[in-house]
Design a protein around this motif. Structure first.
Motif, PDB file in Angstrom:
ATOM      1  N   LEU A  80       0.975  -1.145   0.019  1.00 56.67           N
ATOM      2  CA  LEU A  80       0.106  -0.085  -0.079  1.00 56.67           C
ATOM      3  C   LEU A  80       0.904   1.153  -0.106  1.00 56.67           C
ATOM      4  O   LEU A  80       0.501   2.363  -0.783  1.00 56.67           O
ATOM      5  N   VAL A 361     -11.086   1.421   4.541  1.00 52.19           N
ATOM      6  CA  VAL A 361      -9.897   2.120   4.689  1.00 52.19           C
ATOM      7  C   VAL A 361      -8.962   1.369   3.622  1.00 52.19           C
ATOM      8  O   VAL A 361      -8.135   1.979   2.833  1.00 52.19           O
ATOM      9  N   LEU A 362      -8.739   0.144   3.664  1.00 44.61           N
ATOM     10  CA  LEU A 362      -7.689  -0.709   3.093  1.00 44.61           C
ATOM     11  C   LEU A 362      -7.961  -0.647   1.717  1.00 44.61           C
ATOM     12  O   LEU A 362      -7.133  -0.413   0.817  1.00 44.61           O
ATOM     13  N   ARG A 364      -9.633   1.741  -0.117  1.00 37.33           N
ATOM     14  CA  ARG A 364      -9.348   3.189  -0.563  1.00 37.33           C
ATOM     15  C   ARG A 364      -7.929   3.409  -0.520  1.00 37.33           C
ATOM     16  O   ARG A 364      -7.352   4.296  -1.418  1.00 37.33           O
ATOM     17  N   ALA A 365      -7.202   2.982   0.444  1.00 41.56           N
ATOM     18  CA  ALA A 365      -5.511   2.906   0.584  1.00 41.56           C
ATOM     19  C   ALA A 365      -4.921   2.593  -0.626  1.00 41.56           C
ATOM     20  O   ALA A 365      -3.861   2.743  -1.006  1.00 41.56           O
ATOM     21  N   ASP A 368      -5.701   5.661  -3.095  1.00 37.26           N
ATOM     22  CA  ASP A 368      -5.482   7.149  -2.770  1.00 37.26           C
ATOM     23  C   ASP A 368      -4.940   7.286  -1.598  1.00 37.26           C
ATOM     24  O   ASP A 368      -5.041   6.916  -0.648  1.00 37.26           O
ATOM     25  N   PRO A 369      -3.704   8.122  -1.703  1.00 35.68           N
ATOM     26  CA  PRO A 369      -2.666   8.192  -1.072  1.00 35.68           C
ATOM     27  C   PRO A 369      -3.496   8.893   0.343  1.00 35.68           C
ATOM     28  O   PRO A 369      -2.635   8.845   1.515  1.00 35.68           O
ATOM     29  N   ALA A 371      -5.622   8.347   1.844  1.00 39.20           N
ATOM     30  CA  ALA A 371      -6.233   7.109   3.037  1.00 39.20           C
ATOM     31  C   ALA A 371      -5.300   6.571   3.874  1.00 39.20           C
ATOM     32  O   ALA A 371      -5.366   5.819   4.716  1.00 39.20           O
ATOM     33  N   HIS A 372      -3.862   6.775   3.375  1.00 38.17           N
ATOM     34  CA  HIS A 372      -2.860   6.036   4.123  1.00 38.17           C
ATOM     35  C   HIS A 372      -2.586   6.315   5.746  1.00 38.17           C
ATOM     36  O   HIS A 372      -2.428   5.531   6.414  1.00 38.17           O
ATOM     37  N   GLU A 374      -5.029   6.853   7.449  1.00 39.74           N
ATOM     38  CA  GLU A 374      -6.082   6.027   8.194  1.00 39.74           C
ATOM     39  C   GLU A 374      -5.970   4.571   8.461  1.00 39.74           C
ATOM     40  O   GLU A 374      -6.660   3.886   9.235  1.00 39.74           O
ATOM     41  N   VAL A 375      -4.964   4.045   7.892  1.00 39.21           N
ATOM     42  CA  VAL A 375      -4.234   2.619   7.911  1.00 39.21           C
ATOM     43  C   VAL A 375      -3.815   2.395   9.290  1.00 39.21           C
ATOM     44  O   VAL A 375      -2.698   3.137   9.541  1.00 39.21           O
TER      45      VAL A 375
END
Length: 496
Positions: A80, A361-362, A364-365, A368-369, A371-372, A374-375
């Motif tokens: 990711l 979240v995973l 989108r990550a 979409d950077p 969302a990183h 949120e991981v």
């Protein structure tokens, strides 16, 4: 004038050395007759922990430890993102990985050379009372023994129920159902030496997580999330453990040095100071290890306790200063519990809502950077900021904006740990640890303590006419502009 330190793991060792460095005699009590160096255990040591150990003479731990600078995160069979740890302008690395066994060995060597530390091995604590002092009852191979001290720091770990019960405390909280299998292996894995790797739902551990940390000497620590009821002996006997390891490292030689199965907890005591006894480390709080907040927070407990006890015993402060130990370190424990609990909810969702959130979240990550962030594989250990402490004099010109983004530090201000910078007199943190310190700009007020001149601006962002009062643990206590405020700030910082 004696402090009993109960428990000789890294937190107890650090506490004993810090007290002795400040001239306080210590009786260091441990139930084990000899040190057993088994397994890596706590391996991930944060910059500010290394700083404390270096001040004690254990700078070799930084040199021997493996510095890792990149945290890679994967979902299933794809990466990711990779996050590079910031250096924060310090000469010390953000983290080093080194086995707890080696840390204990180095600290034991320092303790052996410290005449103010009396080590009592093979002393199992069976009781504790406080009849105007601290009385510790111990069982030994030669019969019962009694130790008296002015105060005690209890570093007896998660199993320190005897001490906790004696002071009316227990570890309240939750335990997580899933187990975690930990293996130390030795293998040649090119390109992995400076990287932490975290895998969400990999094909070779479906529905669960795996964390891989590099260690010195081509060793790697692998943590697998496994289901409740997991049987390590059966997996070893049937060859499944070998297949589990080879799914990660491939068809190459390896050796298993240690393996164990753990259940993780989030648990806290209500009070970290009870009379003359201060609870520290795992004796006071337990956290899931993702983010390395266990041992690192325990070392911060030890430093906080040590300078305050030394100040009280030397007559430089009253007993009220010890109340701030609970105020500051329990608040730190609550924050660590919040951070690690949020991580565990992401790693091991407790309900459908959490499962949907994690899946979203995973997904989108992967594309979409944005969302990183949120991981959540664990917000890495960082100092706790004592902005709300009773010892801290707030500065309206430098308000605390709350917990900064992951990996960032707040701007210097009252309650913030001093940046790791060097001035003409040496490293500021080393100078601070010798006692209260005033950092002055031209025209600044005096406070009746040692002073060092600093430039306007610089790492602190100091302004003309300011003086920065720094505590013996290198936290900023106040920023002064008015001479009349200097004495008040010093009294407040010593619990007066």
């Amino acid at each position: 004038m004696t402090v009993a330190v109960l428990g000789s793991g890294p937190v107890g060792q650090t506490a004993a050395l810090l007290l002795a460095r400040r001239g306080v005699p210590v009786v260091l009590v441990d139930e084990h007759a000899r040190r057993e160096h088994v397994g890596s255990k706590a391996i991930c040591h944060q910059r500010d922990t290394l700083d404390v150990w270096a001040w004690l003479g254990a700078g070799c731990l930084t040199e021997e430890g493996l510095t890792w600078t990149t945290a890679r995160t994967f979902h299933r069979d794809r990466e990711l993102f990779a996050h590079r740890l910031p250096d924060a302008g310090s000469a010390l690395p953000p983290f080093v990985n080194l086995s707890q066994a080696r840390v204990e060995e180095v600290l034991d060597e320092l303790i052996a050379r410290q005449p103010l530390i009396d080590v009592r091995r093979g002393h199992r604590v069976t009781g504790l009372s406080q009849p105007g002092c601290v009385v510790v009852e111990c069982a030994t191979a030669d019969g019962p023994r009694r130790i008296e001290a002015d105060y005690a720091i209890a570093c007896t770990g998660a199993r320190g129920d005897v001490v906790r019960r004696a002071v009316g405390e227990h570890l309240a909280g939750v335990s997580f159902a899933d187990l975690f299998l930990i293996c130390d292996i030795r293998a040649d894995l090119p390109g992995w030496a400076a990287e932490r790797r975290f895998f969400f739902d990999p094909p070779w551990n479906p529905g669960r997580q795996v964390l891989i940390h590099p260690c010195p000497g081509s060793r790697f620590r692998i943590d697998w999330q496994v289901p409740d009821g997991y049987d390590l002996a059966a997996e070893e006997g049937g060859g499944a453990l070998d297949r589990r390891i080879r799914a990660i490292i491939g068809d190459r030689p390896y050796e298993v040095g240690w393996r164990s199965v753990y259940r993780f907890h989030t648990r806290l005591v209500r009070r970290m100071r009870v009379g003359r006894v201060l609870l520290a480390g795992d004796c006071a709080h337990l956290f899931a290890p993702f983010g390395a907040r266990g041992l690192n927070s325990g070392v911060a407990d030890a430093e906080n306790a040590a300078w305050k006890l030394a100040s009280v015993l030397r007559g430089e402060a009253g007993e009220g200063l010890l109340d701030s130990y609970h105020a500051e370190r329990h608040a730190a424990a609550v924050e660590n519990a919040e951070v690690t609990s949020a991580t565990m909810d992401f790693l091991v969702p407790q309900d459908d809502k959490q499962r949907r959130h994690r899946a979203d979240v995973l997904a989108r990550a992967a594309r979409d950077p944005a969302a990183h962030a949120e991981v959540d594989s664990g917000r890495l250990a960082e100092p706790f900021w004592y902005t709300g402490s009773p010892l801290t004099t707030p500065d309206p010109a430098r308000p605390f904006a709350g917990r900064p983004p992951r990996g960032a530090l707040p701007p210097p201000a009252p309650g913030i740990l001093l940046p790791d910078v060097t001035v003409a007199g040496g490293r500021l943190r080393d100078l601070a640890r010798q006692g209260f310190l005033l950092l002055t700009t031209p025209g600044a007020p005096a406070a009746g303590v040692r002073s060092v001149e600093i430039p306007v601006g610089g790492a602190l962002g100091a302004r003309p006419g300011e003086a920065w009062l720094v505590r013996p643990d290198a936290y900023v206590a106040a920023v002064l502009r008015d001479p009349a405020a200097a004495g008040r700030a010093l009294r407040r910082a010593t619990g007066g």
